[in-house]
Design a protein around this motif. Structure first.
Motif, short mmCIF file in Angstrom:
data_model
loop_
_atom_site.label_atom_id
_atom_site.label_comp_id
_atom_site.label_asym_id
_atom_site.label_seq_id
_atom_site.Cartn_x
_atom_site.Cartn_y
_atom_site.Cartn_z
N ARG A 65 0.80 -1.23 0.00
CA ARG A 65 0.00 0.00 0.00
C ARG A 65 0.83 1.28 0.00
N ILE A 66 1.82 1.34 0.85
CA ILE A 66 2.49 2.61 1.08
C ILE A 66 3.25 3.10 -0.15
N GLN A 67 3.64 2.18 -1.04
CA GLN A 67 4.44 2.58 -2.19
C GLN A 67 3.59 3.00 -3.39
N GLU A 68 2.29 2.90 -3.29
CA GLU A 68 1.46 3.15 -4.45
C GLU A 68 1.28 4.63 -4.76
N ARG A 69 2.01 5.49 -4.06
CA ARG A 69 1.96 6.91 -4.37
C ARG A 69 2.89 7.26 -5.53
N GLU A 70 3.77 6.37 -5.91
CA GLU A 70 4.89 6.73 -6.78
C GLU A 70 4.53 6.66 -8.27
N TYR A 79 3.93 6.30 -15.26
CA TYR A 79 5.29 5.88 -14.94
C TYR A 79 5.38 5.68 -13.44
N ARG A 80 6.19 4.73 -13.04
CA ARG A 80 6.43 4.51 -11.62
C ARG A 80 7.94 4.49 -11.38
N LEU A 81 8.39 5.38 -10.52
CA LEU A 81 9.80 5.47 -10.16
C LEU A 81 9.92 4.94 -8.73
N SER A 109 18.65 3.94 -5.69
CA SER A 109 17.34 4.07 -5.07
C SER A 109 17.27 5.45 -4.40
N ASP A 110 16.39 5.62 -3.45
CA ASP A 110 16.26 6.88 -2.70
C ASP A 110 15.97 8.07 -3.61
N PHE A 111 15.06 7.90 -4.58
CA PHE A 111 14.66 9.01 -5.44
C PHE A 111 13.77 9.96 -4.64
N GLU A 112 14.07 11.25 -4.72
CA GLU A 112 13.33 12.23 -3.94
C GLU A 112 12.63 13.28 -4.79
N THR A 113 13.21 13.64 -5.93
CA THR A 113 12.63 14.75 -6.69
C THR A 113 12.82 14.53 -8.18
N ILE A 114 11.84 15.03 -8.95
CA ILE A 114 11.87 14.91 -10.41
C ILE A 114 11.44 16.21 -11.04
N THR A 115 11.74 16.36 -12.33
CA THR A 115 11.17 17.41 -13.16
C THR A 115 11.22 16.93 -14.60
N TRP A 116 10.41 17.53 -15.45
CA TRP A 116 10.42 17.20 -16.87
C TRP A 116 11.24 18.25 -17.62
N LYS A 117 12.30 17.80 -18.28
CA LYS A 117 13.10 18.71 -19.11
C LYS A 117 12.32 19.12 -20.34
N ASP A 118 11.59 18.18 -20.89
CA ASP A 118 10.62 18.42 -21.97
C ASP A 118 9.65 17.26 -21.92
N ASN A 119 8.79 17.13 -22.92
CA ASN A 119 7.74 16.11 -22.88
C ASN A 119 8.27 14.69 -22.87
N PHE A 227 9.24 15.03 -1.28
CA PHE A 227 9.17 13.96 -2.27
C PHE A 227 8.11 14.36 -3.30
N ASN A 228 8.51 15.04 -4.35
CA ASN A 228 7.51 15.61 -5.25
C ASN A 228 6.91 14.59 -6.20
N ILE A 229 7.36 13.34 -6.14
CA ILE A 229 6.64 12.27 -6.83
C ILE A 229 5.29 12.07 -6.13
N ILE A 230 5.25 12.41 -4.85
CA ILE A 230 4.06 12.21 -4.03
C ILE A 230 3.22 13.47 -3.93
N GLN A 231 3.86 14.64 -3.80
CA GLN A 231 3.12 15.88 -3.59
C GLN A 231 3.87 17.04 -4.23
N SER A 232 3.13 18.05 -4.68
CA SER A 232 3.72 19.21 -5.35
C SER A 232 4.23 20.23 -4.34
N TYR A 233 5.42 20.76 -4.61
CA TYR A 233 6.00 21.79 -3.75
C TYR A 233 6.53 22.97 -4.56
N SER A 234 6.31 22.98 -5.86
CA SER A 234 6.85 24.06 -6.69
C SER A 234 6.04 24.17 -7.98
N PHE A 235 6.21 25.29 -8.69
CA PHE A 235 5.54 25.50 -9.97
C PHE A 235 6.16 26.71 -10.65
#
Length: 399
Positions: A65-70, A79-81, A109-119, A227-235
């Motif tokens: 259950r706990i990992q299904e946020r990713e 996609y799931r990281l 492992s230990d991925f914490e943050t992502i962004t899209w460089k382009d599509n 952990f922005n895979i889980i929640q947004s903190y920027s825009f």
């Protein structure tokens, strides 16, 4: 062969549950739900958010259950990281099934943050083990169309202090071929606890060479992003200015003496604007987690209420979370009169620039999307989710 074995494992593990029969539905939205009685986490698809009788289909996922946020949604694919398996997996909705398209094993492992460089290119950043008193961040650029690693390297960041050794990588942005990282350092307290140092760091790195250009220090708040895979903190707003939030409250940074705050990095600039800060904690008397841009210089934040919870042990289960509208220009913050929500780190806010849609799990055990009119400030009910739901973890727009 190794790649095929990984694919077989994931197919067996994630989709061992009985699939939902085919339904004639063209979904516009997807919800990720934690269900009661330890039943599997599931995706719930809906054609709209307004009609409480709208047809839906529900796809059960694994019982982990706990990992299904990713999950990350982009241009027709999920996609799931996974930090647990160090595997990047690509899925597509076909009928009423979520099918694995491809999978890419990663070294870290230990991925914490992502962004899209382009599509087509995802930037994913993770922590590496401490080496020679130097903190290390590992950066991947993944071409999600080809499912190939285009670029990867390790960035060595200066060691902070002997006391705070663990690295938190909260935010990443790419602009003008500069890679920008916001990070802080934390230490363990006891078996499960932690606390963060009183300094945030902003590093600018040349993306072509991974050469460190400069580091800017921030002491007004700490624990940038999360952990922005889980929640947004920027825009980024319409002008391309980059806004982000720090999260020192007990649910993330656990340095509650420093305030939750909103900061800004103007478009084309390497340094964060030192003349801009919205001190959320000073204004509302609580910490907040998560920020979503809703257009026209306004953002939604989700704040705790420290008088309603005891400590972190019941933090997620108490109906305490409020939603507020922030004016990014004036700094004013206005409470939205919605039912109190529960659950930490939820990606449950979406807007069409006229309405803000917020999925809330309230004290009446009702799980519903609420509509907030940005012009009139009126609140109305949207789609009601199944009563078997425990938490509505995230809501994504598919179109």
């Amino acid at each position: 062969m190794k790649r095929l074995l990984v694919l077989f494992f994931l197919v067996t593990f994630i989709f061992s549950c009985k699939q939902t029969p085919e339904k004639n539905i063209d979904p516009n939205f997807v919800f990720c739900l934690f269900n009661k009685d330890e039943s599997p986490t599931s995706f719930l698809f809906s054609e709209n958010l307004d009609d409480t009788d709208s047809p839906t289909l529900q796809i059960p996922l694994s019982t982990a259950r706990i990992q299904e946020r990713e999950y990350i949604y982009k241009n027709g694919f999920f996609y799931r990281l996974s930090s647990r398996t160090s595997v990047f997996t690509k899925y597509q909705l076909q009928g009423s099934s979520l099918i694995i398209i491809d999978s890419l094993p990663l070294k870290n492992s230990d991925f914490e943050t992502i962004t899209w460089k382009d599509n087509n290119n995802l930037i994913a950043v993770c922590r590496e083990d401490l080496a020679e008193k130097k903190s290390q961040a590992h950066v991947y650029q993944i071409d999600v169309a080809a499912m190939k690693i285009i670029k990867e390297d390790t960035i060595v960041l200066p060691f902070a202090t002997e006391e705070y050794k663990s690295l938190h990588l909260g935010l990443v942005d790419v602009e003008n071929e500069d890679l920008w990282l916001a990070y802080s350092f934390f230490k363990a307290i006891g078996k499960y606890g932690h606390t963060t140092s009183d300094t945030t760091y902003y590093a600018t790195i040349k993306y072509d060479s991974f050469k460190l250009v400069n580091i800017q220090k921030e002491t007004r708040s700490t624990y940038p992003g999360g952990f922005n895979i889980i929640q947004s903190y920027s825009f980024k707003d319409e002008q391309g200015d980059y806004y982000f939030m720090t999260n020192p409250g007990i649910a993330l940074g656990n340095n509650p003496n420093l305030p939750t705050a909103i900061f800004r990095k103007n478009k084309g600039k390497q340094l964060v604007d030192q003349d801009y800060m919205i001190n959320i904690s000073k204004i509302i008397g609580n910490h907040a987690y998560g920020i979503w841009y809703v257009g026209n210089g306004k953002a939604i934040i989700r704040n705790e209420q420290k008088k309603l919870y005891t400590d972190f042990s019941n933090f997620h289960a108490v109906y305490q979370f409020e939603y507020r509208l922030v004016d990014l220009k004036s700094g004013s913050i206005e409470k939205i009169d919605l039912p109190l929500d529960k659950g930490t780190q939820k990606e449950n806010v979406w807007t069409d620039k006229k309405f803000v849609y917020i999925a809330i799990d309230d004290s009446n055990d009702e799980h519903r999307v609420w509509k907030y009119n940005l012009q009139t400030k009126e609140i109305s009910k949207g789609i009601k989710l199944p009563n078997t739901t425990n938490f509505t973890v995230r809501m994504n727009y598919l179109k």
